[in-house]
Design a protein around this motif. Structure first.
Motif, PDB file in Angstrom:
ATOM      1  N   UNK A 125     -10.916 -31.712 -46.207  1.00  0.00           N
ATOM      2  CA  UNK A 125     -11.640 -30.978 -47.249  1.00  0.00           C
ATOM      3  C   UNK A 125     -11.505 -29.473 -47.057  1.00  0.00           C
ATOM      4  N   UNK A 126     -11.629 -28.728 -48.157  1.00  0.00           N
ATOM      5  CA  UNK A 126     -11.608 -27.273 -48.110  1.00  0.00           C
ATOM      6  C   UNK A 126     -12.823 -26.778 -47.322  1.00  0.00           C
ATOM      7  N   UNK A 127     -13.962 -27.422 -47.559  1.00  0.00           N
ATOM      8  CA  UNK A 127     -15.177 -27.060 -46.844  1.00  0.00           C
ATOM      9  C   UNK A 127     -16.061 -28.293 -46.760  1.00  0.00           C
ATOM     10  N   UNK A 128     -16.901 -28.345 -45.731  1.00  0.00           N
ATOM     11  CA  UNK A 128     -17.848 -29.453 -45.603  1.00  0.00           C
ATOM     12  C   UNK A 128     -19.252 -28.872 -45.498  1.00  0.00           C
TER      13      UNK A 128
ATOM     14  N   UNK B 202     -17.490 -21.777 -44.271  1.00  0.00           N
ATOM     15  CA  UNK B 202     -16.156 -21.858 -43.680  1.00  0.00           C
ATOM     16  C   UNK B 202     -15.791 -20.533 -43.015  1.00  0.00           C
TER      17      UNK B 202
END
Lengths: 825, 111
Positions: A810-813, A821
């Motif tokens: 994922x791009x961010x969690x 991030x």
């Protein structure tokens, strides 16, 4: 204050609702403010074409007759997804289910009809459906995707089309019919028997003289019990026993309703401001369930409302029926059962499955049943409607129009040109020859344009040949050049063949170049054309074109098969179905390490690891790579597996080393992208344990060499292979295999498997190119050129922490404590 | 989203992390959000769930301002979240406010 336009409100956005709007606008497009209310959440589609949609022969898009855009651009207000609670005739407004009111000056009821549901025990179980709207088709299609058995109650037109559609989608399909002849309202017994057989050939079993007693099952339908005690298993049960007019809310609003909403010859109900058309209307005691009367009613009502032709009146419609089951030509019109003073002329050719019967009374044609050859249906119907004296042509009448005209001294090819202008060409849409010719003369010079303009041939398509003849005789020689093949998608008017040719001839080497040069109408294509163009480019220019993952379907981008829960399945290659302790250990370790929930042996002799999370894919591949395994391309339009038997090395019947040849074939061809998936097999003897004769390329070893088979397919439409050639050595078998793959890669259209491709181009086309040694060698050379670039393991290219593997995470969690991030470099 | 509610803008990464004609996923407590970049470098965010069968929209093919779901090829508008074409009116995926500031992708999340 501006003068208010007269307000017309239409309840029902089905075929009648859509058509009446069109007919009114055709006569007067300024006078009225029109609103249309439809309970289905989509715009107007051609309901009779749901059968081909169910059979997978058409898409929903192809059957939309009046789109939301069409209504918008004609200034018609739409309320789709709404239903009408009540009509308040004194206040002259209708109340929708959400409470809003819409005022009218003239109200048109086009509420259609409802399917009859038999009150059988169990009729409320899951899996019991009618066949009436798009939702029903969706339910049936989904059920068909799970396979199993379908039972259709009702052997009328609709029931048979439903049963055929489901059989075509792979279900075991049975029709239950109350009497002993299918479609007994349209067919005599002889034609009914032929139909029964034709359906059986298409996978539909007919159970006649059968009365349903109960639908069995706990929560979901499991079977149908008949009165005679028989139980027929079913995972889907379709009721197609008829329709009754939908008379609400007319009835509770106080309009006169018998079986349907009673109307006069001007389609007016008992309230002078309210009209009814289509299947909900009852005219001179009769309710109709077919489409032709709708068109006649709409014409009359539009004449009346616009006052363009105040004398217009509807006098009822004679009807003809055509069954929409591919390959079954069946037509019926008028009276066929005879009666006092009636004479029959019958033509039978059981060998060809042709049966024709015409019924004559007082030198006039009063009915016809045609089976097997129904092209003359329209002509007979026309003679019937006009009440022509057939005595002068009686001796040739049964042989059809061409013969009759030829013997009367007319050139049969001029027969259509000689038709009077009011002869009906398209029965589905009620279009006459004169209207088609006028449409062509006004500049509609292709079949598609004619379809779009006057609707002829736009529904079931059985009059396409006649429309083409009219194009030909109206436009002369210029016609042929203008008929184009089917476009790749809605972004372009060009067909696949044209696009492929242009890519090579104009040296187009990028997606934007192709779209620019061929005048694509969208900025960056769509999910249909982009994968096709990406394939055509990489096939044409293996070295120069750079594969575009963003124009590939998810599976080819992620190198694994997406499952319905968003996880993936992973299949490592097992050459020719061979594996080893080392490979099996590595697979077992992956299963443990990544908690893979299921491992399955595939039909292609490999192991499939199900339920792998996307973010784990690069690490799973790395572990499999470490044990020497590469991607099996089980997800791609590419070489899949080469199935083998053990052959002469172990088997007492084996004639050649089938396993060894299979491994060599797989090593030569793995990694090559193709128009569609491609499967091979090698059997060591004609017992054919590797099932080579249902593969795209199959080898059957014999004592004297190798039989090469092509174009097999075990999918929905089972197709056995064609024998391409017999060769003496393993070397030649390999060479022919590579050449065949390359010919398929270069010639077939994207998403066309070898079976339909060979049916389209003909086996001889393939033979001609492969049998010629020079052509064969050139194909092999081009294949090797492509393999030099594409025979790489996509898994190895996505090693963990590599740039390509990054997008698998994922791009961010933000799930735990809104983690921010790290800012990028 | 109601404009009167204060939007909590959350930085989810650099704009260049999403390539043109593609998508990236952002995991949240409310489920995954898909961040899209079109061929014209417009950015959109919608929940990563097709209204049809819940397919992950971030895995589809981005075309124009629409996404084709990888499971059954429904086309979903990135602007409105509505199903398009033949499936118009049959379902809608919630959209998420998005803005680009200083090369960063900010999502308007009020949870």
């Amino acid at each position: 204050m501006t003068t208010q336009k007269e307000r017309i409100v239409i309840i029902g956005a089905g075929m009648a609702g859509g058509r009446i709007v069109e007919e009114i606008l055709k006569r007067d497009d300024t006078r009225f403010e029109i609103s249309i209310i439809g309970a289905e959440p989509c715009a107007t589609y051609d309901r009779i074409q749901l059968s081909p949609v169910l059979a997978g022969e058409k898409t929903f898009d192809q059957i939309v007759t009046h789109s939301q855009d069409w209504y918008d651009s004609n200034g018609v207000k739409t309320h789709f997804g709404y239903w009408v609670q009540s009509i308040e005739t004194a206040a002259k407004h209708v109340v929708l289910h959400d409470g809003q009111t819409i005022a009218y000056d003239k109200l048109i009821l086009a509420t259609g009809s409802d399917p009859i549901r038999l009150p059988l025990p169990g009729s409320d179980l899951h899996g019991v459906v009618a066949f009436r709207d798009l939702l029903d088709v969706d339910l049936m299609t989904q059920a068909a995707n799970n396979g199993g058995e379908a039972v259709v109650i009702g052997g009328g037109l609709l029931g048979l089309e439903a049963a055929y559609g489901l059989a075509k989608r792979g279900m075991k399909s049975t029709v239950i019919h109350l009497v002993d002849v299918l479609m007994e309202r349209q067919l005599d017994e002889a034609a009914g028997r032929l139909l029964e057989k034709a359906l059986l050939d298409r996978g539909v079993i007919s159970v006649l003289n059968a009365q349903s007693e109960a639908i069995l099952g706990e929560t979901h339908v499991e079977g149908l019990k008949l009165k005679d005690g028989r139980v027929i298993p079913a995972s889907l049960l379709v009721m197609a026993v008829g329709i009754h007019p939908h008379v609400e809310p007319a009835k509770s609003s106080g309009l006169v309703v018998e079986r349907g909403i009673v109307v006069d010859d001007q389609m007016r109900t008992s309230d002078p401001n309210i009209f009814a058309i289509g299947e909900c209307a009852q005219h001179r005691g009769q309710c109709y369930g077919l489409v032709a009367p709708i068109w006649d009613m709409c014409r009359t009502l539009a004449d009346v409302l616009t006052e363009k032709n105040v004398d217009s009146s509807y006098a009822g419609t004679q009807m003809a029926t055509r069954l929409k089951v591919s390959g079954v030509d069946l037509y019926s019109a008028g009276r066929f059962s005879g009666g006092e003073g009636c004479e029959d002329i019958v033509f039978r050719d059981p060998g060809r499955g042709v049966y024709k019967r015409i019924v004559i009374k007082d030198d006039k044609l009063v009915g016809t049943v045609l089976f097997g050859e129904a092209a003359d249906g329209g002509w007979y119907f026309d003679l019937m409607k006009k009440g022509e004296d057939i005595a002068p042509i009686r001796d040739t009448l049964i042989f059809g129009q061409a013969v009759t005209n030829a013997l009367a001294g007319q050139d049969p090819s001029d027969a259509i040109a000689a038709w009077p202008d009011d002869t009906e060409v398209c029965g589905c849409n009620g279009v006459s020859k004169g209207q088609v010719v006028a449409s062509i003369a006004s500049g509609n010079d292709t079949l598609d344009k004619v379809r779009g303009h006057c609707k002829a041939s736009a529904s079931c398509g059985s009059c396409t040949g006649i429309v083409e003849s009219l194009l030909k005789c109206t436009l002369g020689d210029s016609f042929k050049a203008q008929t184009g093949p089917k476009p790749v998608c809605k972004c372009t008017e060009h067909g696949h063949a044209h696009v492929r040719k242009a890519i090579i001839e104009q040296e187009l080497k990028t997606l934007p170049d192709v779209m620019q040069a061929l005048k694509w109408t969208t900025p960056d294509g769509c999910s249909s054309c982009r994968p096709a163009l990406n394939y055509y480019l990489l096939c044409a220019w293996p070295r120069e074109y750079k594969d575009d993952p963003r124009s590939r379907f998810v599976n080819e981008r992620n190198h694994a098969n997406i499952q319905k829960d968003g996880t993936y399945s992973v299949v490592p290659r097992m050459w020719g179905g061979l594996t080893s302790a080392k490979e099996l250990r590595a697979i077992a370790d992956v299963v443990d390490k990544f908690n893979v929930p299921m491992v399955k042996v595939t039909g292609g002799q490999r192991l499939d690891l199900f339920g792998v999370k996307k973010e784990d894919l690069p690490a799973v591949w790395a572990d499999l790579n470490a044990a020497g395994m590469v991607s099996g391309h089980a997800y791609a339009k590419a070489l899949r597996t080469v199935k083998t038997c053990v052959g002469s090395e172990w088997c007492r019947f084996g004639t050649q080393d089938s396993t060894g040849l299979g491994v060599k074939l797989e090593q030569a061809t793995w990694g090559s992208y193709m128009p569609h998936k491609f499967k091979m097999a090698v059997s060591g003897c004609p017992r054919n344990c590797a099932e080579a004769t249902i593969k795209d390329f199959g080898v059957v070893c014999v004592d004297s060499g190798y039989e090469l088979h092509v174009g097999g397919n075990a999918g929905i439409h089972l197709r056995g292979t064609d024998l391409l050639a017999k060769v003496a050595t393993e070397q030649e078998a390999l060479e022919w295999g590579k050449a065949f793959v390359q010919l398929y890669r270069e010639d077939a259209w994207y998403l066309e498997r070898t079976a339909p491709w060979i049916e389209r181009v003909g086996l001889q086309f393939v033979k001609d190119r492969l049998a010629e040694p020079e052509m064969r060698a050139a194909l092999v050379a081009r294949f090797l050129e492509s393999q030099a670039v594409y025979q790489v393991d996509p898994w190895a290219e996505h090693a963990p922490k590599s740039e390509p593997a990054k997008v698998f995470s994922p791009l961010a969690d933000l799930r735990e404590g809104f983690t921010q991030p790290e800012p990028a470099e | 989203m109601n404009a009167n509610v204060m939007i909590n803008w959350t930085d989810v990464g650099a704009a260049i992390e999403v390539a043109p004609q593609s998508a990236r996923r952002v995991e949240t407590v409310m489920g995954a959000i898909a961040v899209f970049r079109t061929v014209a470098d417009e950015y959109y965010a919608v929940f990563d769930k097709c209204p049809h069968k819940g397919g992950p929209l971030s895995e589809g093919i981005v075309h124009g301002r629409a996404i084709a779901c990888p499971l059954h090829n429904w086309s979903i508008s990135l602007e409105s979240g509505e199903a398009l074409g033949a499936d118009a009116g049959k379902g809608c995926t919630p959209t998420v406010p998005l803005k680009i500031a200083d090369g960063r992708i900010l999502l308007g999340l009020n949870f």
